[in-house]
Write an enzyme that holds these catalytic residues in place. Sequence first.
Site, PDB file in Angstrom:
ATOM      1  N   ARG A   1       0.652  -1.238   0.114  1.00  7.65           N
ATOM      2  CA  ARG A   1       0.028  -0.058  -0.055  1.00  7.65           C
ATOM      3  C   ARG A   1       0.723   1.435   0.040  1.00  7.65           C
ATOM      4  O   ARG A   1       1.802   1.174   0.661  1.00  7.65           O
ATOM      5  CB  ARG A   1      -0.848  -0.016   1.206  1.00  7.65           C
TER       6      ARG A   1
ATOM      7  N   HIS B   1       1.491 -12.904  -6.171  1.00  6.02           N
ATOM      8  CA  HIS B   1       0.664 -12.999  -5.178  1.00  6.02           C
ATOM      9  C   HIS B   1      -0.270 -14.481  -5.286  1.00  6.02           C
ATOM     10  O   HIS B   1      -1.400 -14.580  -5.202  1.00  6.02           O
ATOM     11  CB  HIS B   1      -0.617 -11.854  -5.478  1.00  6.02           C
TER      12      HIS B   1
ATOM     13  N   ASP C   1      -2.188 -10.725   8.090  1.00  5.47           N
ATOM     14  CA  ASP C   1      -2.070  -9.977   7.084  1.00  5.47           C
ATOM     15  C   ASP C   1      -1.046  -8.678   7.411  1.00  5.47           C
ATOM     16  O   ASP C   1      -1.270  -7.849   7.856  1.00  5.47           O
ATOM     17  CB  ASP C   1      -3.517  -9.335   6.841  1.00  5.47           C
TER      18      ASP C   1
ATOM     19  N   GLU D   1       4.432 -13.255  -0.088  1.00  6.90           N
ATOM     20  CA  GLU D   1       4.856 -12.380  -1.023  1.00  6.90           C
ATOM     21  C   GLU D   1       6.207 -11.705  -0.835  1.00  6.90           C
ATOM     22  O   GLU D   1       6.346 -10.930   0.174  1.00  6.90           O
ATOM     23  CB  GLU D   1       3.697 -11.389  -1.071  1.00  6.90           C
TER      24      GLU D   1
HETATM   25  C1  FUC Z   1      -2.094  -8.854   0.753  1.00  6.70           C
HETATM   26  C2  FUC Z   1      -2.693  -8.005   2.065  1.00  6.70           C
HETATM   27  C3  FUC Z   1      -3.973  -7.271   1.709  1.00  6.70           C
HETATM   28  C4  FUC Z   1      -4.724  -7.536   0.329  1.00  6.70           C
HETATM   29  C5  FUC Z   1      -4.159  -8.137  -0.657  1.00  6.70           C
HETATM   30  C6  FUC Z   1      -5.016  -9.123  -1.481  1.00  6.70           C
HETATM   31  O1  FUC Z   1      -1.170  -8.384   0.091  1.00  6.70           O
HETATM   32  O2  FUC Z   1      -2.011  -7.366   2.564  1.00  6.70           O
HETATM   33  O3  FUC Z   1      -4.673  -7.007   2.602  1.00  6.70           O
HETATM   34  O4  FUC Z   1      -5.995  -8.204   0.813  1.00  6.70           O
HETATM   35  O5  FUC Z   1      -3.270  -9.272  -0.102  1.00  6.70           O
END
Ligand code: FUC
Length: 345
Positions: free
Chosen positions: A80, A180, A248, A310
């Site tokens: 973010r 992701h 998270d 990640e």
């Molecule tokens: C992760 C989290 C977030 C988000 C995302 C899809 O990176 O930090 O909160 O929901 O995934």
Amino acid sequence: MKTLIENFGRFNDHVVEKIVLKNNNNFQISLLSQGAIWNEFSVPVEENKKINLLLNFNSIDSYYSNPFYIGMSIGRTGGRIKAGKLTLNDTTYNLSQNENTNTLHGGETGFHSFIWDYETFQTDDTVSVVFSKRVSPQDDSYPGVLDVEIEYILNNKNEVIINYYGKAVDQDTVFNPTNHAYFNLEQSDNILDHELKINSHQILSMGQEKIPTGLFKETAGTPYDFHKFTFLKNAIEDLQSIPEKGIDDVFYIDQPSDCPIATLKSNRFNHQIDIYSQRNGLVVFTANSFTSDMNLSTGKGHPYQGIALESQTLPDTLNHKNFGNILLKKGQSVTYQTKIAYTHN
Ligand code: FUC
């Protein structure tokens, strides 16, 4: 070694291709040209039985009808950025604000949204695909033109290697990519019986809307302590009273990190993945807010179905001097590597 190209349907009026890469040990990964999505990591677990260690969808539309970036390539910056404002060389750039007023995972027009060109390669021991794109400020509002290549390699050691190459073409820019993928090493209902170990003693402290405050928090004695192998169910149970109801968070990796930054293990199948990266951050998300309208290939979405690991440089980097360097000076290039090594114990 083997490479196959299949049709994965259409998205926004273009054909999506699925690139299937197989090694000599009956392991297979597949990737999609849309979003440079990592769609599959299938491994043999018993005689005549293979399981896919990644959450995925059977249709491309399903990937984009939820906010969870399943398997997607993320960039130019993972995580973010407060108020969607990125200040570089005294100029403030307004990025796409796709989560409240903040930018998440490169904004609406991030790497996950692109149709990527690709080429496949094969040697005696590796099979790979390289996705490429020249990303301009008109594409995603970030400063400068950035040449990007994302390479996925499967080798005969049963490792998946992801190389992220970026080159700042005409002016300074930023580059903090990740992937992701959500893992579930049992292709089961949830990851609660998985054990996790992270080479870390600290997480980032988060303020409102999960924007880093700049401070670090020690994990010793908290549910976030994964310095030794810990069952995910223990941590998740202990986190039921917080709004996230699970993990998270951004883990700060102990430096230097020649050992795996994280290991995820399933005792049911007696196998594990070790993740290697030279970067200083690992975002861990235990799918806490998955919803039943997600039609995953293994069934309806629900919390704790998978875990995203990640590897990246700490997020919101430019706003915190000690978070690392994601700057690419004009003409400069960099390659970041993440290796996911599979072992059957
Ligand atoms: C992760 C989290 C977030 C988000 C995302 C899809 O990176 O930090 O909160 O929901 O995934």
